[in-house]
Design a protein around this motif. Structure first.
Motif, PDB file in Angstrom:
ATOM      1  N   ASN A 154       0.829  -1.206   0.000  1.00 29.52           N
ATOM      2  CA  ASN A 154       0.000   0.000   0.000  1.00 29.52           C
ATOM      3  C   ASN A 154       0.866   1.260   0.000  1.00 29.52           C
ATOM      4  O   ASN A 154       0.548   2.244  -0.681  1.00 29.52           O
ATOM      5  CB  ASN A 154      -0.919   0.005   1.221  1.00 29.52           C
ATOM      6  N   ASP A 155       1.970   1.236   0.761  1.00 29.22           N
ATOM      7  CA  ASP A 155       2.906   2.368   0.738  1.00 29.22           C
ATOM      8  C   ASP A 155       3.457   2.578  -0.670  1.00 29.22           C
ATOM      9  O   ASP A 155       3.553   3.710  -1.162  1.00 29.22           O
ATOM     10  CB  ASP A 155       4.070   2.116   1.703  1.00 29.22           C
ATOM     11  N   ILE A 156       3.839   1.482  -1.314  1.00 25.06           N
ATOM     12  CA  ILE A 156       4.389   1.563  -2.670  1.00 25.06           C
ATOM     13  C   ILE A 156       3.346   2.134  -3.629  1.00 25.06           C
ATOM     14  O   ILE A 156       3.648   2.997  -4.469  1.00 25.06           O
ATOM     15  CB  ILE A 156       4.854   0.171  -3.145  1.00 25.06           C
ATOM     16  N   ARG A 157       2.114   1.683  -3.486  1.00 28.67           N
ATOM     17  CA  ARG A 157       1.033   2.174  -4.345  1.00 28.67           C
ATOM     18  C   ARG A 157       0.841   3.684  -4.180  1.00 28.67           C
ATOM     19  O   ARG A 157       0.709   4.425  -5.163  1.00 28.67           O
ATOM     20  CB  ARG A 157      -0.268   1.444  -4.011  1.00 28.67           C
ATOM     21  N   ALA A 169      12.954   6.962  -3.546  1.00 24.33           N
ATOM     22  CA  ALA A 169      13.071   6.155  -2.328  1.00 24.33           C
ATOM     23  C   ALA A 169      12.890   4.676  -2.645  1.00 24.33           C
ATOM     24  O   ALA A 169      13.500   3.814  -2.001  1.00 24.33           O
ATOM     25  CB  ALA A 169      12.036   6.602  -1.298  1.00 24.33           C
ATOM     26  N   LEU A 170      12.069   4.371  -3.640  1.00 23.49           N
ATOM     27  CA  LEU A 170      11.875   2.978  -4.043  1.00 23.49           C
ATOM     28  C   LEU A 170      13.142   2.426  -4.686  1.00 23.49           C
ATOM     29  O   LEU A 170      13.516   1.270  -4.457  1.00 23.49           O
ATOM     30  CB  LEU A 170      10.701   2.868  -5.016  1.00 23.49           C
ATOM     31  N   VAL A 171      13.805   3.250  -5.482  1.00 23.84           N
ATOM     32  CA  VAL A 171      15.056   2.830  -6.116  1.00 23.84           C
ATOM     33  C   VAL A 171      16.119   2.573  -5.053  1.00 23.84           C
ATOM     34  O   VAL A 171      16.846   1.578  -5.101  1.00 23.84           O
ATOM     35  CB  VAL A 171      15.545   3.897  -7.115  1.00 23.84           C
ATOM     36  N   SER A 172      16.193   3.462  -4.079  1.00 20.12           N
ATOM     37  CA  SER A 172      17.158   3.299  -2.992  1.00 20.12           C
ATOM     38  C   SER A 172      16.876   2.032  -2.199  1.00 20.12           C
ATOM     39  O   SER A 172      17.793   1.277  -1.858  1.00 20.12           O
ATOM     40  CB  SER A 172      17.098   4.523  -2.071  1.00 20.12           C
ATOM     41  N   ALA A 173      15.602   1.788  -1.908  1.00 24.27           N
ATOM     42  CA  ALA A 173      15.227   0.587  -1.158  1.00 24.27           C
ATOM     43  C   ALA A 173      15.562  -0.671  -1.956  1.00 24.27           C
ATOM     44  O   ALA A 173      16.020  -1.673  -1.394  1.00 24.27           O
ATOM     45  CB  ALA A 173      13.740   0.624  -0.826  1.00 24.27           C
ATOM     46  N   TYR A 174      15.357  -0.618  -3.255  1.00 26.23           N
ATOM     47  CA  TYR A 174      15.641  -1.770  -4.117  1.00 26.23           C
ATOM     48  C   TYR A 174      17.123  -2.130  -4.076  1.00 26.23           C
ATOM     49  O   TYR A 174      17.493  -3.311  -4.031  1.00 26.23           O
ATOM     50  CB  TYR A 174      15.209  -1.454  -5.547  1.00 26.23           C
ATOM     51  N   GLU A 186       9.793  -5.580  -7.321  1.00 26.78           N
ATOM     52  CA  GLU A 186       9.559  -5.713  -8.760  1.00 26.78           C
ATOM     53  C   GLU A 186       8.108  -6.097  -9.046  1.00 26.78           C
ATOM     54  O   GLU A 186       7.461  -5.535  -9.938  1.00 26.78           O
ATOM     55  CB  GLU A 186      10.506  -6.753  -9.354  1.00 26.78           C
ATOM     56  N   ASP A 187       7.596  -7.048  -8.283  1.00 25.65           N
ATOM     57  CA  ASP A 187       6.222  -7.499  -8.485  1.00 25.65           C
ATOM     58  C   ASP A 187       5.224  -6.385  -8.178  1.00 25.65           C
ATOM     59  O   ASP A 187       4.260  -6.171  -8.931  1.00 25.65           O
ATOM     60  CB  ASP A 187       5.947  -8.712  -7.591  1.00 25.65           C
ATOM     61  N   ALA A 188       5.462  -5.669  -7.069  1.00 30.81           N
ATOM     62  CA  ALA A 188       4.545  -4.598  -6.682  1.00 30.81           C
ATOM     63  C   ALA A 188       4.551  -3.472  -7.704  1.00 30.81           C
ATOM     64  O   ALA A 188       3.488  -2.981  -8.117  1.00 30.81           O
ATOM     65  CB  ALA A 188       4.928  -4.068  -5.300  1.00 30.81           C
ATOM     66  N   VAL A 189       5.736  -3.058  -8.120  1.00 26.58           N
ATOM     67  CA  VAL A 189       5.839  -1.962  -9.086  1.00 26.58           C
ATOM     68  C   VAL A 189       5.229  -2.358 -10.427  1.00 26.58           C
ATOM     69  O   VAL A 189       4.503  -1.579 -11.051  1.00 26.58           O
ATOM     70  CB  VAL A 189       7.314  -1.537  -9.259  1.00 26.58           C
ATOM     71  N   GLU A 190       5.501  -3.568 -10.858  1.00 31.21           N
ATOM     72  CA  GLU A 190       4.966  -4.017 -12.150  1.00 31.21           C
ATOM     73  C   GLU A 190       3.442  -4.038 -12.151  1.00 31.21           C
ATOM     74  O   GLU A 190       2.804  -3.714 -13.156  1.00 31.21           O
ATOM     75  CB  GLU A 190       5.504  -5.402 -12.486  1.00 31.21           C
ATOM     76  N   LEU A 197       9.263   0.135 -13.788  1.00 31.01           N
ATOM     77  CA  LEU A 197      10.037  -1.062 -13.453  1.00 31.01           C
ATOM     78  C   LEU A 197      11.486  -0.963 -13.928  1.00 31.01           C
ATOM     79  O   LEU A 197      12.413  -1.332 -13.195  1.00 31.01           O
ATOM     80  CB  LEU A 197       9.366  -2.301 -14.050  1.00 31.01           C
ATOM     81  N   ALA A 198      11.694  -0.468 -15.134  1.00 35.85           N
ATOM     82  CA  ALA A 198      13.056  -0.348 -15.660  1.00 35.85           C
ATOM     83  C   ALA A 198      13.885   0.613 -14.813  1.00 35.85           C
ATOM     84  O   ALA A 198      15.065   0.363 -14.542  1.00 35.85           O
ATOM     85  CB  ALA A 198      13.016   0.126 -17.112  1.00 35.85           C
ATOM     86  N   THR A 199      13.272   1.699 -14.379  1.00 42.34           N
ATOM     87  CA  THR A 199      13.967   2.660 -13.519  1.00 42.34           C
ATOM     88  C   THR A 199      14.313   2.021 -12.180  1.00 42.34           C
ATOM     89  O   THR A 199      15.398   2.248 -11.634  1.00 42.34           O
ATOM     90  CB  THR A 199      13.091   3.904 -13.283  1.00 42.34           C
ATOM     91  N   LEU A 200      13.391   1.237 -11.654  1.00 40.90           N
ATOM     92  CA  LEU A 200      13.626   0.566 -10.376  1.00 40.90           C
ATOM     93  C   LEU A 200      14.853  -0.333 -10.455  1.00 40.90           C
ATOM     94  O   LEU A 200      15.708  -0.315  -9.565  1.00 40.90           O
ATOM     95  CB  LEU A 200      12.401  -0.261  -9.990  1.00 40.90           C
ATOM     96  N   ARG A 201      14.944  -1.090 -11.524  1.00 43.63           N
ATOM     97  CA  ARG A 201      16.052  -2.032 -11.677  1.00 43.63           C
ATOM     98  C   ARG A 201      17.361  -1.332 -12.014  1.00 43.63           C
ATOM     99  O   ARG A 201      18.437  -1.900 -11.858  1.00 43.63           O
ATOM    100  CB  ARG A 201      15.717  -3.047 -12.770  1.00 43.63           C
ATOM    101  N   GLY A 202      17.258  -0.100 -12.472  1.00 45.69           N
ATOM    102  CA  GLY A 202      18.464   0.666 -12.791  1.00 45.69           C
ATOM    103  C   GLY A 202      19.140   0.190 -14.035  1.00 45.69           C
ATOM    104  O   GLY A 202      20.340   0.346 -14.214  1.00 45.69           O
TER     105      GLY A 202
END
Length: 202
Positions: A154-157, A169-174, A186-190, A197-202
């Motif tokens: 829910n926080d991610i949403r 902050a999501l990228v940092s946490a990842y 990855e599952d939550a963001v997708e 998602l691509a940004t999250l994975r860097g």
């Protein structure tokens, strides 16, 4: 488990409320001696702030200090945070601080999960705490619990939909997450915003 945690907070709050002393009518009489013995709103808030500052100072350099010194510092900080929580059990920052302190010492200690859950329970919609809660959850065992997974998702949403300025902050946490934490993020963001998602994975 959440119901049990709520019961603990309610019980602590009732006990501390019974022990409160009425504040002096003259503000000038609120001195160190009075606040030391009476857990007034002024004294408890001040002690909570001091405990939080001390905890954050301990958490930040913790990885670089010798093990013995870190252990001593952590013990003192944890004790102080616990004392403050006995007076101010509805302070979410203190619950997070307790969890983070224990996380540095033993990521598998049940206190870490319980402290994180309490931080959610007492301030579920506090946007300031979302980055820290997510970062904490994806680094250890908390995601093994379905109710914690729902809270973190829910926080991610909320960040992805309503607070795009906090996406970093999501990228940092990842980057700091465990293998399980990375898969969860990855599952939550997708499922919420696949374009990120691509940004999250860097």
């Amino acid at each position: 488990m959440t119901v049990g945690s709520y019961a603990i907070v309610s019980a602590v709050a009732e006990v501390t409320a019974l022990g409160r002393t009425t504040s002096p009518a003259d503000a000038a009489k609120i001195g160190a001696r009075w606040t030391e013995y009476a857990p007034s709103p002024f004294g408890s808030e001040l002690e909570s702030n001091h405990a939080l500052i001390a905890a954050l100072q301990t958490i930040e350099p913790g990885r670089q200090r010798p093990t013995v010194l870190r252990s001593t510092t952590h013990t003192d900080s944890i004790s102080r945070v616990r004392r403050s929580l006995s007076i101010s059990p509805y302070n979410p920052e203190l619950w997070l601080a307790l969890g983070l302190l224990q996380l540095q010492r033993d990521p598998h200690d049940p206190v870490v999960v319980e402290a994180l859950k309490m931080a959610y329970l007492v301030a579920p919609n506090d946007a300031r705490l979302m980055p820290a809660r997510i970062d904490m959850a994806v680094r250890f065992d908390a995601l093994a619990l379905p109710d914690v997974k729902d809270l973190v998702r829910n926080d991610i949403r909320l960040i992805l939909i309503r607070r795009p300025e906090s996406k970093s902050a999501l990228v940092s946490a990842y980057r700091r997450a465990s293998k399980l934490g990375k898969a969860f993020l990855e599952d939550a963001v997708e499922s919420i915003d696949s374009s990120f998602l691509a940004t999250l994975r860097g």
